[in-house]
Design an enzyme around this catalytic site. Structure first.
Site, mmCIF file in Angstrom:
data_model
loop_
_atom_site.group_PDB
_atom_site.id
_atom_site.type_symbol
_atom_site.label_atom_id
_atom_site.label_comp_id
_atom_site.label_asym_id
_atom_site.label_seq_id
_atom_site.Cartn_x
_atom_site.Cartn_y
_atom_site.Cartn_z
ATOM 1 N N ASP A 143 -32.090 42.866 -10.083
ATOM 2 C CA ASP A 143 -33.225 43.800 -10.076
ATOM 3 C C ASP A 143 -34.420 43.268 -10.853
ATOM 4 O O ASP A 143 -35.198 44.041 -11.436
ATOM 5 C CB ASP A 143 -32.818 45.158 -10.664
ATOM 6 C CG ASP A 143 -31.568 45.737 -10.034
ATOM 7 O OD1 ASP A 143 -31.373 45.531 -8.833
ATOM 8 O OD2 ASP A 143 -30.790 46.397 -10.744
ATOM 9 N N GLU A 150 -34.996 52.071 -1.718
ATOM 10 C CA GLU A 150 -35.091 52.086 -3.190
ATOM 11 C C GLU A 150 -35.875 50.862 -3.638
ATOM 12 O O GLU A 150 -36.519 50.199 -2.844
ATOM 13 C CB GLU A 150 -33.678 52.066 -3.791
ATOM 14 C CG GLU A 150 -32.858 50.863 -3.362
ATOM 15 C CD GLU A 150 -31.429 50.872 -3.899
ATOM 16 O OE1 GLU A 150 -31.119 51.724 -4.741
ATOM 17 O OE2 GLU A 150 -30.644 50.008 -3.473
#
Length: 483
Positions: free
Chosen positions: A19, A222
């Protein structure tokens, strides 16, 4: 000044930082990501750590240490296993301090920590809230998740959040998913917490609204991230396909975004000949990352998966081409941030493979380990730790392929592989998949690591290497040497 070659993954092989949001501060690039554990039972179980590198030496990464612990948040739920520290983002405020925006499972809020340095010890600062002090996420809004924070050139501050997967009630924790794509809030830069406007929607389509539009097949899921290059806004996100980062473009940060395309897939899906997840070049799973301009070149940051499950993710990056007004999908490589093919002379660990698949192809991974049968995979020995690189490609069985891109092999005369296992057969070395081998190595069973070599000649300045095994049994592939 470049001192080391850069590989993928670009952090040490024992480090699991997915991420990643890259940011440049005073000539160094800093990585802000969540923190998986090797063989972790769930995502994001570690505390936040930070790594950095000089912008002119992208193979020379420095561990900045743990910058924030989960327990520092007053709302931290007692149970960590289902309530980890998810993907963060960082921005420098008008006061010169650095603000880390993050989501923690079980809170439904967006939290903020602050520090005087980009990679110092952050302290809890507060929760993003409305003017009446109610935290966002507490007024029935769609699920707050994966915050992206962006300060525009005019000093306005924007927060982007959202999660669109309706079939995950555990993660949603009673909240509703967004049906209209990512949410946007304008925040007050004087305190970095108070909502001035929002939530609004920026035009990046969710699943229902994507039908019949360019977003169809690549609707928002997302992993919100916002970047601005040459006056144009680029919203980066993970689509409902999960394995790919996509982008949308607008001339305004709060709306009008039009679908741009795929930036990268952690299975190379979308590149020529790789049409779907069943033909992926790696076992796939979710991804999250962003774009950054480093010395006039664009790079996309993302993560790959290891250990036969989704929760042992590792940071990767690729140079990405921007031509004719758009970004063109990057392929996964072993030389990611290096700026050129890797040296044709040297010792290379096998874990820098950018393609790993078996005769049966690959899998879209889950939180449970997939069976070993017929599938090579990346793993390490021992438990999660902060030192000691020994990751390798395990279970190279009949039909298994480990691929590496790219090397300058114009002066290379010999190649050796370091393996162990009960294998008996041939490793065919190819520079293109499914084409005639450029070399062959006969291998035999050995309980200890053993080196097998062959000659190699007549190759070019930018070549891939595919190690393809055919035979009985299997072996663990630890490293190879080019001479």
């Amino acid at each position: 000044m470049k001192t080391k070659q850069a590989f993928n993954p670009y952090l040490p092989s024992y480090e699991y930082v997915p991420d990643a949001e890259p940011h440049i501060v005073d000539g160094r690039i800093y990585i802000y990501g969540s923190h998986d554990l090797f063989n972790g039972l769930n995502f994001c179980l570690g505390d936040y750590v930070c790594w950095s590198a000089p912008v002119d030496d992208l193979g020379n990464w420095k561990y900045e240490g743990c910058i924030y612990k989960r327990e520092q948040d007053p709302a931290a739920p007692r149970i960590r296993l289902t309530n980890g520290l998810a993907a963060p983002d960082m921005v420098q405020g008008p006061d010169g301090r650095f603000y880390l925006y993050y989501f923690m499972g079980g809170t439904k809020m967006i939290s903020v920590a602050v520090c005087d340095k980009p990679a110092g010890h952050y302290e809890f600062y507060g929760y993003v809230h409305y003017k009446d002090n109610t935290p966002i996420g507490k007024k029935g809004e769609p699920f707050q998740f994966d915050p992206a924070i962006f300060m525009d050139d005019d000093g306005k501050l924007y927060l982007y959040t959202g999660f669109a997967l309706q079939g995950n009630p555990i993660l949603l924790d009673g909240s509703k998913p967004t049906e209209h794509g990512p949410m946007c809030f304008e925040l007050d830069p004087s305190d970095m917490l108070t909502v001035k406007k929002g939530p609004g929607y920026i035009g990046v389509a969710g699943e229902k609204e994507s039908k019949g539009t360019p977003y169809e097949g690549h609707a928002f899921l997302e992993a919100s991230s916002m970047r601005k290059f040459d006056g144009t806004y680029y919203f980066i996100y993970s689509s409902l396909n999960s394995h790919e980062l996509c982008y949308a473009v607008s001339d305004h940060p709060t709306g009008g975004f039009q679908y741009g395309g795929i930036l990268v897939s952690n299975g190379d899906i979308g590149l020529p000949g790789v049409n779907d997840v069943n033909h992926a070049k790696n076992s796939t799973g979710n991804t999250h990352g962003s774009l950054i301009d480093i010395n006039g070149k664009y790079y996309v940051f993302y993560h790959r998966h290891s250990n036969r499950k989704q929760s042992s993710r590792q940071a990767c990056a690729e140079e990405i081409q921007f031509k004719d007004g758009k970004f063109h999908q990057a392929e996964m490589t072993s030389c990611g941030l290096n700026g050129s093919p890797l040296n044709g002379m040297g010792h290379y660990p096998s874990y820098i493979a950018c393609n790993v698949y078996g005769k049966k192809g690959t899998r879209f991974l889950s939180m449970l380990k997939h069976p070993k049968a017929g599938h090579p995979y990346l793993t390490q020995k021992g438990r999660d730790r902060e030192s000691g690189e020994d990751q390798y490609v395990a279970h190279m069985c009949d039909g298994a392929v480990a691929g590496y891109k790219y090397f300058d092999l114009s002066e290379t005369k010999e190649i050796s592989i370091n393996i162990c296992g009960n294998a008996s057969g041939t490793v065919y070395i190819r520079t293109r998949e499914n084409e005639k081998p450029v070399a062959e190595i006969q291998v035999k069973a050995s309980r200890e690591r053993k080196v097998f070599s062959t000659k190699l000649a007549g190759l070019g300045k930018k070549e891939a290497l595919f190690f393809c095994y055919e035979g009985k049994g299997s072996f663990d592939f630890h490293s190879f040497d080019l001479k």
